[in-house]
Enzyme design. Sequence first.
Site, PDB file in Angstrom:
ATOM      1  N   ASN A   9     -26.931 -49.934   2.390  1.00 49.68           N
ATOM      2  CA  ASN A   9     -27.585 -50.411   1.170  1.00 49.68           C
ATOM      3  C   ASN A   9     -28.794 -51.243   1.588  1.00 49.68           C
ATOM      4  OD1 ASN A   9     -28.332 -51.608  -1.215  1.00 49.68           O
ATOM      5  ND2 ASN A   9     -26.494 -52.878  -1.429  1.00 49.68           N
ATOM      6  N   LYS A  11     -31.002 -52.419  -0.214  1.00 48.80           N
ATOM      7  CA  LYS A  11     -31.368 -53.391  -1.263  1.00 48.80           C
ATOM      8  C   LYS A  11     -32.861 -53.291  -1.583  1.00 48.80           C
ATOM      9  CE  LYS A  11     -27.432 -56.138  -0.009  1.00 48.80           C
ATOM     10  NZ  LYS A  11     -26.747 -57.413  -0.085  1.00 48.80           N
ATOM     11  N   HIS A  98     -22.911 -53.050  -8.306  1.00 48.14           N
ATOM     12  CA  HIS A  98     -23.017 -54.008  -7.201  1.00 48.14           C
ATOM     13  C   HIS A  98     -23.050 -55.421  -7.775  1.00 48.14           C
ATOM     14  CE1 HIS A  98     -24.604 -56.180  -3.756  1.00 48.14           C
ATOM     15  NE2 HIS A  98     -24.240 -55.151  -3.010  1.00 48.14           N
ATOM     16  N   GLU A 146     -16.139 -55.441  -2.393  1.00 48.91           N
ATOM     17  CA  GLU A 146     -17.142 -56.365  -1.861  1.00 48.91           C
ATOM     18  C   GLU A 146     -16.962 -57.749  -2.481  1.00 48.91           C
ATOM     19  OE1 GLU A 146     -20.918 -54.304  -0.226  1.00 48.91           O
ATOM     20  OE2 GLU A 146     -21.215 -54.830  -2.312  1.00 48.91           O
ATOM     21  N   GLY A 152     -23.864 -60.913   2.356  1.00 51.99           N
ATOM     22  CA  GLY A 152     -25.046 -61.560   2.921  1.00 51.99           C
ATOM     23  C   GLY A 152     -24.781 -62.940   3.493  1.00 51.99           C
ATOM     24  N   SER A 183     -21.043 -58.537   4.871  1.00 47.13           N
ATOM     25  CA  SER A 183     -21.250 -59.046   6.235  1.00 47.13           C
ATOM     26  C   SER A 183     -20.618 -58.164   7.314  1.00 47.13           C
ATOM     27  CB  SER A 183     -20.752 -60.489   6.346  1.00 47.13           C
ATOM     28  OG  SER A 183     -21.504 -61.332   5.479  1.00 47.13           O
ATOM     29  N   GLY A 204     -25.148 -53.923   4.203  1.00 43.58           N
ATOM     30  CA  GLY A 204     -26.458 -54.386   3.740  1.00 43.58           C
ATOM     31  C   GLY A 204     -27.343 -54.714   4.921  1.00 43.58           C
TER      32      GLY A 204
HETATM   33  P1  PGA Z   1     -24.341 -57.443   3.531  1.00 39.84           P
HETATM   34  O1  PGA Z   1     -24.465 -56.728   2.111  1.00 39.84           O
HETATM   35  O2  PGA Z   1     -23.860 -56.406   4.509  1.00 39.84           O
HETATM   36  O3  PGA Z   1     -25.742 -57.914   3.851  1.00 39.84           O
HETATM   37  O4  PGA Z   1     -23.379 -58.558   3.383  1.00 39.84           O
HETATM   38  C1  PGA Z   1     -23.510 -55.823   1.670  1.00 39.84           C
HETATM   39  C2  PGA Z   1     -23.842 -55.383   0.265  1.00 39.84           C
HETATM   40  O5  PGA Z   1     -24.327 -56.199  -0.517  1.00 39.84           O
HETATM   41  O6  PGA Z   1     -23.624 -54.216  -0.111  1.00 39.84           O
END
Ligand code: PGA
Length: 220
Positions: A9, A11, A98, A146, A152, A183, A204
């Site tokens: 993702n 983003k 999401h 999630e 994040g 993460s 992400g």
């Molecule tokens: P992250 O995001 O891996 O940066 O924690 C995951 C997501 O929001 O799908």
Amino acid sequence: MKPLLLVANFKSYMTKNEAKNWLEEFVPAYKNLGNIDKKIILCPAFTLLETFKNFLENANISIELGAQNISRLPEGPYTGEVNGAHIKDFANYVIVGHSERRQYGEDESVVEEKARIAKDYSLTSIFCVQGADNKIPEDVSIIAYEPVFAIGSGNPDTPENAEDVAMKMKKLNKDYKVIYGGSVDSANVNSFTKMGGIDGVLVGKASLDVKEFLKLIENA
Ligand code: PGA
């Protein structure tokens, strides 16, 4: 059942130039990994889907694409909306619900409508939930667990807890594929993917860095 689903993702990152750079670095290195039994789905911004599609087709590699969002409305007089038909030109998947969308106004009924309309356009939803209590709309087959605290933050959930959520989901429907997100990186990915109930990961930050994402693919 496996193969693992590894979903990136991106983003709201990447310009077109950055996407080209990412692809130019990623694609040859990915090919060098040889035959891997893992299904990769890349989810860039809407505006980058065509760039990704053309590049991957020219490189002749079977990596899937997904959008990060979908209009809850069909084609029509809805200025600014990107609908399922637009997405279907480029992708077979779409992330729905999401937490970063729920946070900015999408409630349960909206994400349900989105899952439904994705199906109407023959798109497979990757339906995000924050826990085992979230309602799963009909027709959803891929669920991404999630927890908000893990997104994040550099602070992932424990594999045991993610497995517990995955097993609760699978009790509702044994055919659900449940992936974990929050993460995930190359160092911790295997602690999740080795769990029997976890069918993959939603990544992400770690997907933006090509070398890190390749390592993640290898380690998963
Ligand atoms: P992250 O995001 O891996 O940066 O924690 C995951 C997501 O929001 O799908």
